[in-house]
Write a protein that holds these residues in place. Sequence first.
Motif, mmCIF file in Angstrom:
data_model
loop_
_atom_site.group_PDB
_atom_site.id
_atom_site.type_symbol
_atom_site.label_atom_id
_atom_site.label_comp_id
_atom_site.label_asym_id
_atom_site.label_seq_id
_atom_site.Cartn_x
_atom_site.Cartn_y
_atom_site.Cartn_z
ATOM 1 N N SER A 21 18.815 -8.745 9.968
ATOM 2 C CA SER A 21 19.064 -9.836 10.905
ATOM 3 C C SER A 21 20.471 -10.374 10.677
ATOM 4 C CB SER A 21 18.043 -10.964 10.694
ATOM 5 O OG SER A 21 18.294 -11.632 9.464
ATOM 6 N N GLU A 22 20.939 -11.206 11.573
ATOM 7 C CA GLU A 22 22.271 -11.794 11.416
ATOM 8 C C GLU A 22 22.333 -12.660 10.156
ATOM 9 O OE1 GLU A 22 25.572 -14.316 14.051
ATOM 10 O OE2 GLU A 22 23.509 -14.096 14.782
ATOM 11 N N THR A 23 21.272 -13.406 9.898
ATOM 12 C CA THR A 23 21.218 -14.252 8.695
ATOM 13 C C THR A 23 21.265 -13.406 7.433
ATOM 14 O OG1 THR A 23 20.020 -16.038 9.784
ATOM 15 C CG2 THR A 23 19.757 -15.856 7.393
ATOM 16 N N GLU A 24 20.490 -12.341 7.405
ATOM 17 C CA GLU A 24 20.464 -11.456 6.234
ATOM 18 C C GLU A 24 21.833 -10.826 5.993
ATOM 19 O OE1 GLU A 24 15.759 -10.393 7.036
ATOM 20 O OE2 GLU A 24 17.335 -8.993 7.659
ATOM 21 N N LEU A 25 22.498 -10.444 7.052
ATOM 22 C CA LEU A 25 23.829 -9.842 6.921
ATOM 23 C C LEU A 25 24.829 -10.849 6.354
ATOM 24 C CD1 LEU A 25 25.551 -7.309 7.386
ATOM 25 C CD2 LEU A 25 26.060 -8.186 9.684
ATOM 26 N N LYS A 26 24.721 -12.092 6.776
ATOM 27 C CA LYS A 26 25.613 -13.133 6.245
ATOM 28 C C LYS A 26 25.422 -13.303 4.743
ATOM 29 C CE LYS A 26 26.041 -15.929 10.481
ATOM 30 N NZ LYS A 26 25.648 -17.207 11.124
ATOM 31 N N VAL A 63 13.809 -2.905 -0.854
ATOM 32 C CA VAL A 63 12.639 -3.785 -0.953
ATOM 33 C C VAL A 63 12.443 -4.542 0.364
ATOM 34 C CG1 VAL A 63 11.615 -5.735 -2.189
ATOM 35 C CG2 VAL A 63 12.862 -3.985 -3.449
ATOM 36 N N LEU A 64 13.535 -4.975 0.969
ATOM 37 C CA LEU A 64 13.449 -5.607 2.294
ATOM 38 C C LEU A 64 12.819 -4.643 3.295
ATOM 39 C CD1 LEU A 64 16.134 -7.704 4.108
ATOM 40 C CD2 LEU A 64 15.097 -5.786 5.282
ATOM 41 N N TYR A 65 13.236 -3.385 3.255
ATOM 42 C CA TYR A 65 12.715 -2.357 4.178
ATOM 43 C C TYR A 65 11.199 -2.217 4.040
ATOM 44 C CZ TYR A 65 11.804 2.405 5.911
ATOM 45 O OH TYR A 65 11.281 3.505 6.554
ATOM 46 N N TYR A 66 10.715 -2.073 2.804
ATOM 47 C CA TYR A 66 9.272 -1.879 2.603
ATOM 48 C C TYR A 66 8.489 -3.159 2.890
ATOM 49 C CZ TYR A 66 9.982 2.774 0.685
ATOM 50 O OH TYR A 66 10.299 4.103 0.547
ATOM 51 N N ARG A 90 10.990 -11.512 4.256
ATOM 52 C CA ARG A 90 12.137 -10.607 4.261
ATOM 53 C C ARG A 90 13.272 -11.151 3.384
ATOM 54 N NH1 ARG A 90 13.137 -6.709 8.545
ATOM 55 N NH2 ARG A 90 15.333 -7.288 8.280
ATOM 56 N N LEU A 91 13.559 -12.440 3.486
ATOM 57 C CA LEU A 91 14.637 -13.025 2.687
ATOM 58 C C LEU A 91 14.275 -13.044 1.199
ATOM 59 C CD1 LEU A 91 15.687 -15.882 5.100
ATOM 60 C CD2 LEU A 91 17.201 -14.086 4.227
ATOM 61 N N ALA A 92 13.005 -13.303 0.892
ATOM 62 C CA ALA A 92 12.576 -13.248 -0.512
ATOM 63 C C ALA A 92 12.740 -11.833 -1.063
ATOM 64 C CB ALA A 92 11.123 -13.708 -0.640
ATOM 65 N N ALA A 93 12.403 -10.839 -0.251
ATOM 66 C CA ALA A 93 12.570 -9.438 -0.669
ATOM 67 C C ALA A 93 14.040 -9.119 -0.909
ATOM 68 C CB ALA A 93 11.985 -8.508 0.388
ATOM 69 N N GLU A 190 13.865 -26.977 4.022
ATOM 70 C CA GLU A 190 13.440 -27.246 2.650
ATOM 71 C C GLU A 190 12.132 -26.527 2.313
ATOM 72 O OE1 GLU A 190 14.906 -28.537 0.201
ATOM 73 O OE2 GLU A 190 16.639 -29.508 1.123
ATOM 74 N N ALA A 191 11.168 -26.598 3.215
ATOM 75 C CA ALA A 191 9.874 -25.950 2.977
ATOM 76 C C ALA A 191 10.026 -24.435 2.907
ATOM 77 C CB ALA A 191 8.885 -26.330 4.076
ATOM 78 N N SER A 192 10.873 -23.881 3.772
ATOM 79 C CA SER A 192 11.082 -22.428 3.796
ATOM 80 C C SER A 192 11.808 -21.960 2.544
ATOM 81 C CB SER A 192 11.871 -22.028 5.046
ATOM 82 O OG SER A 192 11.158 -22.356 6.220
ATOM 83 N N LYS A 193 12.814 -22.719 2.125
ATOM 84 C CA LYS A 193 13.541 -22.368 0.897
ATOM 85 C C LYS A 193 12.589 -22.396 -0.299
ATOM 86 C CE LYS A 193 16.445 -25.120 -1.403
ATOM 87 N NZ LYS A 193 17.662 -25.857 -1.856
ATOM 88 N N PHE A 194 11.736 -23.401 -0.353
ATOM 89 C CA PHE A 194 10.751 -23.521 -1.425
ATOM 90 C C PHE A 194 9.844 -22.290 -1.471
ATOM 91 C CE2 PHE A 194 6.490 -24.895 -2.771
ATOM 92 C CZ PHE A 194 6.768 -25.423 -4.022
ATOM 93 N N LYS A 195 9.404 -21.829 -0.310
ATOM 94 C CA LYS A 195 8.526 -20.654 -0.255
ATOM 95 C C LYS A 195 9.273 -19.390 -0.686
ATOM 96 C CE LYS A 195 5.314 -22.304 3.292
ATOM 97 N NZ LYS A 195 4.810 -22.119 4.677
ATOM 98 N N ILE A 196 10.547 -19.283 -0.327
ATOM 99 C CA ILE A 196 11.350 -18.135 -0.761
ATOM 100 C C ILE A 196 11.445 -18.115 -2.286
ATOM 101 C CG2 ILE A 196 13.684 -17.144 -0.795
ATOM 102 C CD1 ILE A 196 13.980 -18.148 2.116
#
Length: 516
Positions: A21-26, A63-66, A90-93, A190-196
């Motif tokens: 994704s664009e975010t992942e590439l950044k 790992v992101l792929y799988y 995906r971001l955690a991976a 904040e909640a999403s970052k916490f989960k990552i």
Amino acid sequence: MVDPFKYKVIRDATCGLIGLSETELKIINLPIFQRLRRIHQNGFLSMTFPSATHTRFSHSLGVLYYANLMCKQINKDKEILKDNEIRIIRLAALLHDMGHSPFSHTLENVSKSFLPETIIQTTSEKEYKPKEDYLKVLNIDLVKDIIRIHKDKTRNIKEIFGHELVGSMIIENHPEINSILEKEFKSDFEASKFKIQRTICGDIDDGIYMGILHSELDADKCDYLKRDSLSAGVKYGFYEFEHIIENMEVDSKEREIVFKYKALKSIEYFMFARYFLYNQIFYHKTNLGFNWLAEKSYQALLKANKFVNPKELIESMDKKDFSIFEVYDDYNFLACCRELYKTLKTKKKLSKEEEFDVNILRKTIYREPLKPVLICETFIDSSVLKPTPSNPLYTILNDFLEHEITKMAKETKIPKEWIITDLGFDVLVTKIPTKLPLKSLHLPPPKIQEEQEIRIFYDNPQNSKPIGEINSSIIMPLANIHLNGKFLFTKDDTYKNYIVGYISKNKSSLKEFIIE
């Protein structure tokens, strides 16, 4: 409709095409992530298997792929994972290995050794005297935040210097990563970052998240089994991923990943692939020797104040300064080893400790392996009250290594520091916790990580069982069986010949363990 996870597509030798994704590439383009290009995936394994030069960078993409393929399978028939959850997974991976030390796990053990397991030492830890300076790391604001976020994970405070919690620290305080994540998740930032962070560290209370990134059949293992095998030039890690993933479902009641019975044999093969990869590759005697040399080299650098120590790293991250961490890599480590080696070599007179460090550094820099003298492998059943080695001579060797090293060093005139007995391995087919700590055999408890077990079902996903409880599975009789290995290493052939002579004279029963 344009797939947001194919904003950019990367070619990969193991996975094929990996969409981003664009975010992942950044995030990938940030210097702190690019650092992973300079962290070898398997530490010093290339000293034994020359082509094993792949990095944590390519592994993270894999790992992101799988993880993405698992998310797709989960949502195959109905939407179980929401779009926001898939982005979190995906971001955690992608970020799961960002906190690794140089040469991956190799140097991590040294960093952890600066802290006790608990602040109040137990009787078994009474001989351990942590440096008081390192305990001050617990007063750093960033560390306090991480302890708050990962309360269970930090009960063993050694883990503060572990790569997962260091990765969580980076996510917590890195300005650019936080800016990117805030734009991605907006009000849910904040909640999403916490989960990552919790997903990376394996302490999130969600069976699906755990199944994808912290289970015995997770995206991490799916990638490294194939990637490490391919790079090392062996066939152990090739398994039937497609068949396994096709038979993956979700127990909606418990919200956890389960597998159909028809995939049982493929899953067993996967588990044995991991077993053999560890046994034959990661625990190869030459690789174990170089890991020991690297750890001793790291200790020499820290003593000489020639390399950044873990406390300094965390203090800088607390100030949101990541410039030190960005160059905390394999290349810098080896450069510092060469610099210290050169400095010591120019000294007119060296202390005994400095002479040892010179030898250690030279062996690490110029690939001079340790010499293995003895090896003994035995199976141990940890489910019984008094575990007995399958090889009766194992106990004799263990007693010899425990009680006769000082005598042998004196008689052979070999410096005791070059009679190396603290190298070995303990490998299981499945990581099922054992209740018995194996103290009767002087063995450490098997390393049990926070991993979700593999569960199998016949007809109803809500009636699954752990694979170790399936009567028709080969895993059932092997669930508590450990292959334990003991080694005796030394500096060179001269010392090896002295030790072999001593054993032949005084311990002839151990001659069969001598490595030619």
